[in-house]
Scaffold this motif. Structure first.
Motif, PDB file in Angstrom:
ATOM      1  N   GLY A 166     -24.478 -24.702 -10.155  1.00  0.00           N
ATOM      2  CA  GLY A 166     -24.453 -25.812  -9.221  1.00  0.00           C
ATOM      3  C   GLY A 166     -23.269 -26.707  -9.524  1.00  0.00           C
ATOM      4  O   GLY A 166     -23.205 -27.321 -10.600  1.00  0.00           O
ATOM      5  N   TYR A 167     -22.302 -26.778  -8.602  1.00  0.00           N
ATOM      6  CA  TYR A 167     -21.083 -27.560  -8.804  1.00  0.00           C
ATOM      7  C   TYR A 167     -21.112 -28.842  -7.980  1.00  0.00           C
ATOM      8  O   TYR A 167     -21.542 -28.835  -6.819  1.00  0.00           O
ATOM      9  CB  TYR A 167     -19.847 -26.754  -8.373  1.00  0.00           C
ATOM     10  CG  TYR A 167     -19.366 -25.751  -9.378  1.00  0.00           C
ATOM     11  CD1 TYR A 167     -18.313 -26.057 -10.242  1.00  0.00           C
ATOM     12  CD2 TYR A 167     -19.943 -24.499  -9.467  1.00  0.00           C
ATOM     13  CE1 TYR A 167     -17.858 -25.112 -11.163  1.00  0.00           C
ATOM     14  CE2 TYR A 167     -19.500 -23.557 -10.378  1.00  0.00           C
ATOM     15  CZ  TYR A 167     -18.448 -23.876 -11.225  1.00  0.00           C
ATOM     16  OH  TYR A 167     -18.002 -22.950 -12.136  1.00  0.00           O
ATOM     17  N   ASP A 168     -20.634 -29.920  -8.567  1.00  0.00           N
ATOM     18  CA  ASP A 168     -20.433 -31.160  -7.817  1.00  0.00           C
ATOM     19  C   ASP A 168     -19.386 -31.997  -8.541  1.00  0.00           C
ATOM     20  O   ASP A 168     -19.323 -31.982  -9.776  1.00  0.00           O
ATOM     21  CB  ASP A 168     -21.736 -31.948  -7.677  1.00  0.00           C
ATOM     22  CG  ASP A 168     -21.769 -32.763  -6.393  1.00  0.00           C
ATOM     23  OD1 ASP A 168     -20.893 -33.638  -6.238  1.00  0.00           O
ATOM     24  OD2 ASP A 168     -22.639 -32.518  -5.544  1.00  0.00           O
ATOM     25  N   VAL A 169     -18.581 -32.738  -7.765  1.00  0.00           N
ATOM     26  CA  VAL A 169     -17.593 -33.625  -8.369  1.00  0.00           C
ATOM     27  C   VAL A 169     -18.210 -34.959  -8.751  1.00  0.00           C
ATOM     28  O   VAL A 169     -17.570 -35.762  -9.436  1.00  0.00           O
ATOM     29  CB  VAL A 169     -16.390 -33.856  -7.426  1.00  0.00           C
ATOM     30  CG1 VAL A 169     -15.647 -32.558  -7.179  1.00  0.00           C
ATOM     31  CG2 VAL A 169     -16.815 -34.508  -6.129  1.00  0.00           C
ATOM     32  N   SER A 170     -19.428 -35.230  -8.304  1.00  0.00           N
ATOM     33  CA  SER A 170     -20.104 -36.466  -8.666  1.00  0.00           C
ATOM     34  C   SER A 170     -20.661 -36.367 -10.093  1.00  0.00           C
ATOM     35  O   SER A 170     -21.306 -35.371 -10.438  1.00  0.00           O
ATOM     36  CB  SER A 170     -21.245 -36.746  -7.682  1.00  0.00           C
ATOM     37  OG  SER A 170     -22.010 -37.860  -8.099  1.00  0.00           O
ATOM     38  N   PRO A 171     -20.450 -37.392 -10.912  1.00  0.00           N
ATOM     39  CA  PRO A 171     -20.862 -37.297 -12.323  1.00  0.00           C
ATOM     40  C   PRO A 171     -22.365 -37.228 -12.535  1.00  0.00           C
ATOM     41  O   PRO A 171     -22.804 -36.833 -13.620  1.00  0.00           O
ATOM     42  CB  PRO A 171     -20.279 -38.577 -12.949  1.00  0.00           C
ATOM     43  CG  PRO A 171     -20.074 -39.510 -11.810  1.00  0.00           C
ATOM     44  CD  PRO A 171     -19.726 -38.648 -10.636  1.00  0.00           C
ATOM     45  N   HIS A 172     -23.153 -37.554 -11.519  1.00  0.00           N
ATOM     46  CA  HIS A 172     -24.611 -37.498 -11.693  1.00  0.00           C
ATOM     47  C   HIS A 172     -25.079 -36.090 -12.045  1.00  0.00           C
ATOM     48  O   HIS A 172     -26.126 -35.905 -12.655  1.00  0.00           O
ATOM     49  CB  HIS A 172     -25.317 -37.944 -10.413  1.00  0.00           C
ATOM     50  CG  HIS A 172     -25.414 -36.859  -9.387  1.00  0.00           C
ATOM     51  ND1 HIS A 172     -24.356 -36.480  -8.578  1.00  0.00           N
ATOM     52  CD2 HIS A 172     -26.423 -36.017  -9.071  1.00  0.00           C
ATOM     53  CE1 HIS A 172     -24.716 -35.474  -7.812  1.00  0.00           C
ATOM     54  NE2 HIS A 172     -25.970 -35.174  -8.077  1.00  0.00           N
TER      55      HIS A 172
END
Length: 242
Positions: A78-84
């Motif tokens: 699961g990739y996301d640029v948001s640090p959460h």
């Protein structure tokens, strides 16, 4: 669910509530898996990445659904640029705080649920993501409706939830093709049937009219009252050359 965007996403402001959009995740995942069972060869899908994974709920639901459908998934990212995303945990999913297109990973299947409408260069972004996958699945909101135009919802959606493009069914399919992805099949997702879409009085009053239009023609619903999205699965032709 956003992977690539402006500082609002990269700063974590968009996901100040890590569970944002999680309520409808299983509904969308089930719609994707139902389509995947019809068009994807199970033996060809062993690795899967959800780009712009958000809460991670859809990532886990898609992985579980594909496994139940006979896909031998061994790697789930699961990739996301948001640090959460660094604080998310799931026994089956490895969450990565990084831009997938720049990460160097390659997988058999990538999904982007409610992502491309948030980025200022959706075609270029999709091209970069698709270059690292064999198959691509997308859930694309269809905001370009008569209802949306009359109520000027395009302006409101610029700020919340941050939709930069307003698409109808044909435009969504065109966008996928412009990105170099060969659409294998698509289906309409009836958003008004999702759990969160029955919360408001307005949604409950509109429900019978939307249901009637959807029964007659999902395209007609998408173009008039709205309340439908497009689920697309495509193949990346140049993947065979890698």
């Amino acid at each position: 669910m956003v992977e690539h965007g402006d500082d609002e996403y990269r700063s974590g402001a968009y996901f100040s509530d890590p569970g944002r959009h999680a309520a409808d995740a299983v509904y969308k995942a089930d719609c994707f898996v139902a389509l995947a069972r019809q068009v994807l060869p199970p033996s060809a899908i062993t690795s899967y990445a959800d780009v712009g994974c958000g809460s991670g709920a859809a990532t886990a639901a898609v992985a579980d659904g594909l496994s139940r459908a006979g896909f031998p998934i061994s790697t789930v990212l699961g990739y996301d640029v948001s640090p959460h995303v660094g604080g998310l945990e799931h026994p089956r999913v490895t969450f990565v705080h990084e831009d997938f297109a720049a990460a160097g990973a390659t997988v058999d299947l990538v999904t982007l649920f409610d992502v491309v409408e948030h980025v200022p260069d959706p075609v270029g972004f999709l091209r970069r993501v698709a270059a690292r996958a064999r198959y691509v699945g997308l859930h694309i909101p269809l905001d370009d409706s008569f209802n949306g135009a009359v109520r000027n919802l395009y302006r409101r959606k610029l700020s919340d939830p941050g939709h930069l493009v307003a698409l109808d069914p044909a435009a969504a399919l065109n966008l996928v093709a412009y990105a170099g992805i060969r659409t294998l099949d698509f289906t309409y997702v009836l958003g008004f049937e999702a759990p969160t879409e029955r919360d408001s009085l307005r949604a409950r009053l509109a429900y019978p009219f939307r249901a009637a239009l959807a029964a007659a023609s999902p395209w007609l619903l998408a173009k008039t009252l709205g309340g439908a999205s497009l689920m697309v699965i495509g193949r990346v032709p140049r993947a065979a050359e890698r």
